[in-house]
Scaffold this active site. Structure first.
Site, PDB file in Angstrom:
ATOM      1  N   HIS A 188       0.866  -1.185   0.000  1.00 34.85           N
ATOM      2  CA  HIS A 188       0.000   0.000   0.000  1.00 34.85           C
ATOM      3  C   HIS A 188       0.899   1.230   0.000  1.00 34.85           C
ATOM      4  CE1 HIS A 188      -4.150  -1.436   0.244  1.00 34.85           C
ATOM      5  NE2 HIS A 188      -3.641  -2.472   0.893  1.00 34.85           N
ATOM      6  N   ASN A 212      -0.562  -4.982  -6.508  1.00 38.40           N
ATOM      7  CA  ASN A 212      -1.758  -4.254  -6.099  1.00 38.40           C
ATOM      8  C   ASN A 212      -1.424  -3.215  -5.038  1.00 38.40           C
ATOM      9  OD1 ASN A 212      -3.018  -7.420  -6.498  1.00 38.40           O
ATOM     10  ND2 ASN A 212      -3.855  -5.740  -7.705  1.00 38.40           N
ATOM     11  N   ALA A 213      -2.030  -2.029  -5.175  1.00 37.40           N
ATOM     12  CA  ALA A 213      -1.839  -0.910  -4.245  1.00 37.40           C
ATOM     13  C   ALA A 213      -0.391  -0.431  -4.227  1.00 37.40           C
ATOM     14  CB  ALA A 213      -2.316  -1.267  -2.832  1.00 37.40           C
ATOM     15  N   ASP A 241      -6.706 -14.698  -8.084  1.00 37.07           N
ATOM     16  CA  ASP A 241      -8.150 -14.883  -8.254  1.00 37.07           C
ATOM     17  C   ASP A 241      -8.643 -14.528  -9.649  1.00 37.07           C
ATOM     18  OD1 ASP A 241      -7.812 -12.140  -8.114  1.00 37.07           O
ATOM     19  OD2 ASP A 241      -9.408 -11.800  -6.641  1.00 37.07           O
ATOM     20  N   HIS A 244      -7.384  -9.641  -9.370  1.00 34.78           N
ATOM     21  CA  HIS A 244      -6.266  -8.820  -8.944  1.00 34.78           C
ATOM     22  C   HIS A 244      -5.072  -8.918  -9.899  1.00 34.78           C
ATOM     23  CE1 HIS A 244      -8.477  -8.753  -5.136  1.00 34.78           C
ATOM     24  NE2 HIS A 244      -7.717  -7.740  -4.780  1.00 34.78           N
ATOM     25  N   ASP A 267      -6.501 -12.565   0.658  1.00 35.48           N
ATOM     26  CA  ASP A 267      -6.991 -11.213   0.918  1.00 35.48           C
ATOM     27  C   ASP A 267      -8.520 -11.227   0.987  1.00 35.48           C
ATOM     28  OD1 ASP A 267      -6.725  -8.511   1.505  1.00 35.48           O
ATOM     29  OD2 ASP A 267      -6.619  -7.884  -0.595  1.00 35.48           O
ATOM     30  N   ILE A 301     -11.021  -1.960  -5.786  1.00 36.03           N
ATOM     31  CA  ILE A 301     -11.108  -3.351  -5.364  1.00 36.03           C
ATOM     32  C   ILE A 301     -10.938  -3.402  -3.841  1.00 36.03           C
ATOM     33  CG2 ILE A 301     -10.003  -5.613  -5.487  1.00 36.03           C
ATOM     34  CD1 ILE A 301      -9.257  -5.048  -8.334  1.00 36.03           C
ATOM     35  N   ALA A 302     -11.793  -4.172  -3.182  1.00 34.34           N
ATOM     36  CA  ALA A 302     -11.824  -4.211  -1.713  1.00 34.34           C
ATOM     37  C   ALA A 302     -11.661  -5.643  -1.233  1.00 34.34           C
ATOM     38  CB  ALA A 302     -13.133  -3.596  -1.196  1.00 34.34           C
ATOM     39  N   GLY A 303     -10.434  -6.143  -1.300  1.00 31.34           N
ATOM     40  CA  GLY A 303     -10.211  -7.530  -0.941  1.00 31.34           C
ATOM     41  C   GLY A 303     -10.772  -8.451  -2.012  1.00 31.34           C
TER      42      GLY A 303
END
Length: 378
Positions: A188, A212-213, A241, A244, A267, A301-303
């Protein structure tokens, strides 16, 4: 009590062989090839792989670890266990100090009874520019003093901290974490290549969901991805998945880092194992549509709604890894991150009998933890 599993295709770090294994007092005592020396549970050629180890998981079954609710945590662990995850770390998200301490203390109780393998702070010491599904109003600069207070609430069960290396105070906080046996994970983050290297030199040893992030790779500004991939001190997390990461990007990371530095994670958030709908991740509202979780406001995207069996299966069927390679990154490498590789992570004599039985299509049909069936194969 002794248990024999016969007629299995056993997936080990060395390869796959037809054979059998015996379990006594929750440990693997023999692993053999060919026919079992005596009667046993005939698996009819199904695969046996080590129980999955998920070091980054926010929830599932409608529950969320950031609430700190023990009943939700039990439900989450049960859902992921049915999908083969026999070792699970609870990930929290950015929250106010008192809320984070309260959830940490509650989850520490579940670590002490063996349900959870530890607690992971994903935030609050992360980049505003790369905060994803975290509440930007609750982000703050890294503070060794605040971290010390949170570690006290965790009573020795906080195992990982995600931190952005470029923030003021980050390097001192990384050093404080490592000094307290907490894994410093870099992520992040909007860091440059050089700032990321400084975070690694300070003790950062995990890349929180690589790609990611964080800024994407650029040939003149390589950023954190290049620094994290190329450094042998760093284990990289990957969310396999199909949302991501494109399979080609997972192959690229795996080809650079190899199985010893690659760890599958989920995640997962509350919607894992559930249907589409509206859920929460910490204080944030999340919409799940077609199995994809995104913030209701802004669409980040939230998990995920991923379970480890799906990540394992995709690694073989979509990414092209062998069964042994997929087992290593789903089990042994994350176990190594937690310092548990001597106890679990492979189908080996002397290790804990945490096992997953898979059909020829790599669907879960049996799960064992410490020698007891969670899901007994028919």
């Amino acid at each position: 009590m002794s248990i024999t599993l016969a007629g299995a295709r056993i997936v080990t770090p060395e390869g796959v062989h037809g054979g059998w294994l015996t379990i006594e007092d929750g440990r693997i005592t023999h692993v053999g090839q060919g026919s079992a020396p005596g009667p046993g549970h005939d698996l009819s050629g199904r695969y046996v792989v080590p129980g999955f180890v998920d070091i980054h998981n926010h929830g599932g079954a409608g529950g969320s670890f950031p609430t700190g609710d023990p009943d939700e945590a039990v439900r989450i662990a049960a859902l992921h266990a049915r999908h083969g995850t026999t070792t699970l770390m609870a990930s929290l998200v950015t929250a106010a100090p008192d809320d984070l301490a309260r959830a940490t203390a509650a989850l520490a109780d579940l670590c002490e009874n063996g349900l959870l393998a530890g607690i992971h702070f994903e935030g609050p010491y992360i980049s505003l520019a790369r905060c994803g599904a975290h509440d930007p109003a609750l982000l703050r600069d890294p503070s060794p003093r605040e971290l010390t207070d949170l570690l006290k609430a965790g009573r020795g069960h906080v195992r990982m901290l995600t931190i952005a290396a470029e923030l003021p105070g980050a390097l001192d906080t990384i050093r404080e974490a490592v000094a307290n046996n907490v894994i410093a994970a870099l992520g992040h983050s909007d860091a440059t290549y050089e700032q990321t290297l400084a975070g690694i030199d300070a003790g950062g040893s995990v890349a929180t969901h690589l790609y990611n992030a964080m800024p994407p790779l650029h040939h003149r500004a390589p950023g954190p991805i290049a620094a994290l991939l190329e450094d042998d001190r760093v284990t990289i997390e990957l969310i396999n998945d199909g949302v991501h990461l494109h399979p080609a990007m997972m192959r690229l990371a795996y080809d650079v880092a190899g199985p010893g530095r690659t760890a599958l994670i989920t995640d997962a958030m509350a919607a894992a194992g559930m249907g589409d709908g509206v859920y929460r991740l910490g204080p944030m509202e999340v919409n799940v549509a077609d199995g994809v979780a995104r913030l209701a406001e802004g669409g980040s995207i939230a998990g995920s709604t991923l379970t480890m069996d799906v990540a394992f299966r995709r690694s073989v069927q979509d990414v092209g890894l062998s069964l042994s390679e997929a087992a290593e990154i789903a089990s042994l490498t994350p176990a190594r991150v937690l310092g548990l590789a001597d106890l679990l992570g492979s189908v080996s004599v002397g290790k804990q009998a945490d096992l997953v039985v898979l059909t020829g299509d790599l669907e879960v049909c049996g799960v064992m933890k410490r020698g007891s069936w969670i899901v007994e194969p028919s």
